[in-house]
Design a protein around this motif. Structure first.
Motif, mmCIF file in Angstrom:
data_model
loop_
_atom_site.group_PDB
_atom_site.id
_atom_site.type_symbol
_atom_site.label_atom_id
_atom_site.label_comp_id
_atom_site.label_asym_id
_atom_site.label_seq_id
_atom_site.Cartn_x
_atom_site.Cartn_y
_atom_site.Cartn_z
ATOM 1 N N LEU A 141 0.827 -1.204 0.000
ATOM 2 C CA LEU A 141 0.000 0.000 0.000
ATOM 3 C C LEU A 141 0.868 1.264 0.000
ATOM 4 O O LEU A 141 0.560 2.239 -0.700
ATOM 5 C CB LEU A 141 -0.939 0.012 1.206
ATOM 6 N N ALA A 142 1.965 1.243 0.777
ATOM 7 C CA ALA A 142 2.849 2.405 0.824
ATOM 8 C C ALA A 142 3.529 2.647 -0.515
ATOM 9 O O ALA A 142 3.817 3.790 -0.877
ATOM 10 C CB ALA A 142 3.895 2.215 1.917
ATOM 11 N N ARG A 143 3.762 1.606 -1.265
ATOM 12 C CA ARG A 143 4.390 1.738 -2.586
ATOM 13 C C ARG A 143 3.376 2.050 -3.682
ATOM 14 O O ARG A 143 3.732 2.174 -4.852
ATOM 15 C CB ARG A 143 5.141 0.460 -2.946
ATOM 16 N N GLY A 144 2.122 2.082 -3.309
ATOM 17 C CA GLY A 144 1.088 2.391 -4.282
ATOM 18 C C GLY A 144 0.575 1.179 -5.042
ATOM 19 O O GLY A 144 -0.080 1.314 -6.069
ATOM 20 N N ILE A 145 0.885 -0.007 -4.574
ATOM 21 C CA ILE A 145 0.408 -1.241 -5.205
ATOM 22 C C ILE A 145 -0.853 -1.666 -4.468
ATOM 23 O O ILE A 145 -0.803 -2.012 -3.291
ATOM 24 C CB ILE A 145 1.475 -2.351 -5.143
ATOM 25 N N HIS A 146 -1.982 -1.622 -5.141
ATOM 26 C CA HIS A 146 -3.259 -1.901 -4.501
ATOM 27 C C HIS A 146 -3.781 -3.286 -4.904
ATOM 28 O O HIS A 146 -3.266 -3.911 -5.834
ATOM 29 C CB HIS A 146 -4.281 -0.823 -4.876
ATOM 30 N N HIS A 147 -4.790 -3.751 -4.202
ATOM 31 C CA HIS A 147 -5.499 -5.004 -4.482
ATOM 32 C C HIS A 147 -4.598 -6.231 -4.311
ATOM 33 O O HIS A 147 -4.640 -7.165 -5.093
ATOM 34 C CB HIS A 147 -6.114 -5.009 -5.889
ATOM 35 N N THR A 148 -3.753 -6.223 -3.281
ATOM 36 C CA THR A 148 -2.901 -7.390 -3.015
ATOM 37 C C THR A 148 -3.303 -8.110 -1.726
ATOM 38 O O THR A 148 -2.625 -9.045 -1.324
ATOM 39 C CB THR A 148 -1.419 -6.983 -2.910
ATOM 40 N N PHE A 149 -4.395 -7.687 -1.088
ATOM 41 C CA PHE A 149 -4.811 -8.275 0.189
ATOM 42 C C PHE A 149 -5.037 -9.780 0.070
ATOM 43 O O PHE A 149 -4.470 -10.569 0.813
ATOM 44 C CB PHE A 149 -6.088 -7.591 0.690
ATOM 45 N N ALA A 150 -5.860 -10.200 -0.893
ATOM 46 C CA ALA A 150 -6.194 -11.621 -1.050
ATOM 47 C C ALA A 150 -4.961 -12.445 -1.420
ATOM 48 O O ALA A 150 -4.754 -13.543 -0.899
ATOM 49 C CB ALA A 150 -7.279 -11.798 -2.094
ATOM 50 N N MET A 151 -4.125 -11.897 -2.308
ATOM 51 C CA MET A 151 -2.928 -12.619 -2.739
ATOM 52 C C MET A 151 -1.966 -12.821 -1.566
ATOM 53 O O MET A 151 -1.464 -13.925 -1.341
ATOM 54 C CB MET A 151 -2.226 -11.857 -3.859
ATOM 55 N N ARG A 152 -1.726 -11.763 -0.797
ATOM 56 C CA ARG A 152 -0.819 -11.871 0.352
ATOM 57 C C ARG A 152 -1.371 -12.810 1.418
ATOM 58 O O ARG A 152 -0.640 -13.607 2.000
ATOM 59 C CB ARG A 152 -0.558 -10.497 0.970
ATOM 60 N N LEU A 153 -2.664 -12.724 1.689
ATOM 61 C CA LEU A 153 -3.278 -13.594 2.690
ATOM 62 C C LEU A 153 -3.180 -15.060 2.258
ATOM 63 O O LEU A 153 -2.844 -15.934 3.048
ATOM 64 C CB LEU A 153 -4.734 -13.197 2.909
ATOM 65 N N PHE A 154 -3.436 -15.314 0.981
ATOM 66 C CA PHE A 154 -3.339 -16.676 0.450
ATOM 67 C C PHE A 154 -1.913 -17.208 0.564
ATOM 68 O O PHE A 154 -1.691 -18.350 0.955
ATOM 69 C CB PHE A 154 -3.816 -16.699 -1.005
ATOM 70 N N GLU A 155 -0.928 -16.373 0.240
ATOM 71 C CA GLU A 155 0.474 -16.792 0.336
ATOM 72 C C GLU A 155 0.845 -17.183 1.759
ATOM 73 O O GLU A 155 1.484 -18.217 1.979
ATOM 74 C CB GLU A 155 1.399 -15.667 -0.131
ATOM 75 N N GLU A 156 0.459 -16.373 2.718
ATOM 76 C CA GLU A 156 0.814 -16.662 4.109
ATOM 77 C C GLU A 156 0.071 -17.884 4.640
ATOM 78 O O GLU A 156 0.645 -18.709 5.337
ATOM 79 C CB GLU A 156 0.536 -15.453 4.998
ATOM 80 N N MET A 157 -1.190 -18.021 4.322
ATOM 81 C CA MET A 157 -1.966 -19.160 4.817
ATOM 82 C C MET A 157 -1.469 -20.469 4.232
ATOM 83 O O MET A 157 -1.291 -21.448 4.939
ATOM 84 C CB MET A 157 -3.448 -18.974 4.504
ATOM 85 N N THR A 158 -1.244 -20.492 2.918
ATOM 86 C CA THR A 158 -0.801 -21.741 2.307
ATOM 87 C C THR A 158 0.607 -22.108 2.748
ATOM 88 O O THR A 158 0.925 -23.282 2.900
ATOM 89 C CB THR A 158 -0.863 -21.676 0.774
ATOM 90 N N GLY A 159 1.455 -21.122 2.998
ATOM 91 C CA GLY A 159 2.809 -21.417 3.458
ATOM 92 C C GLY A 159 2.813 -22.130 4.791
ATOM 93 O O GLY A 159 3.524 -23.105 4.998
#
Length: 96
Positions: free
Chosen positions: A17-35
């Protein structure tokens, strides 16, 4: 998801979000959960494969040598020193 995984997820999401990259909530959550869950599923598999490849060649027994010697067949084991018993039919070669 572990607490460390959740903190890592928050850090990476807020960094995006600080870098201006939006709509990554689901992707990041999926990465952490599956890991975390993949780690939980892989750990028993790794232990199973280690046991499979060891194939019972090494056994660890706790107790005094005398108590172990009393519980095994006396004609099949040889006491090498104060801390080692060896099964005689597993000896292939002796060197001097």
């Amino acid at each position: 998801m572990t607490a460390c995984g959740f903190l890592n997820f928050e850090y990476r999401y807020l960094d995006n979000l600080a870098r201006g990259i939006h709509h990554t909530f689901a992707m990041r959550l999926f990465e952490e959960m599956t890991g975390a869950y993949v780690g939980l599923f892989l750990f028993p598999f790794v232990l199973w494969s280690i046991r499979l490849h060891l194939d019972g060649h090494t056994d660890t027994v706790r107790g005094t040598i005398e108590s172990i010697k009393e519980n095994v067949v006396s004609g099949h084991f040889l006491r090498l020193n104060r801390s080692s018993l060896v099964r005689i039919d597993f000896i292939h070669e002796l060197e001097k």
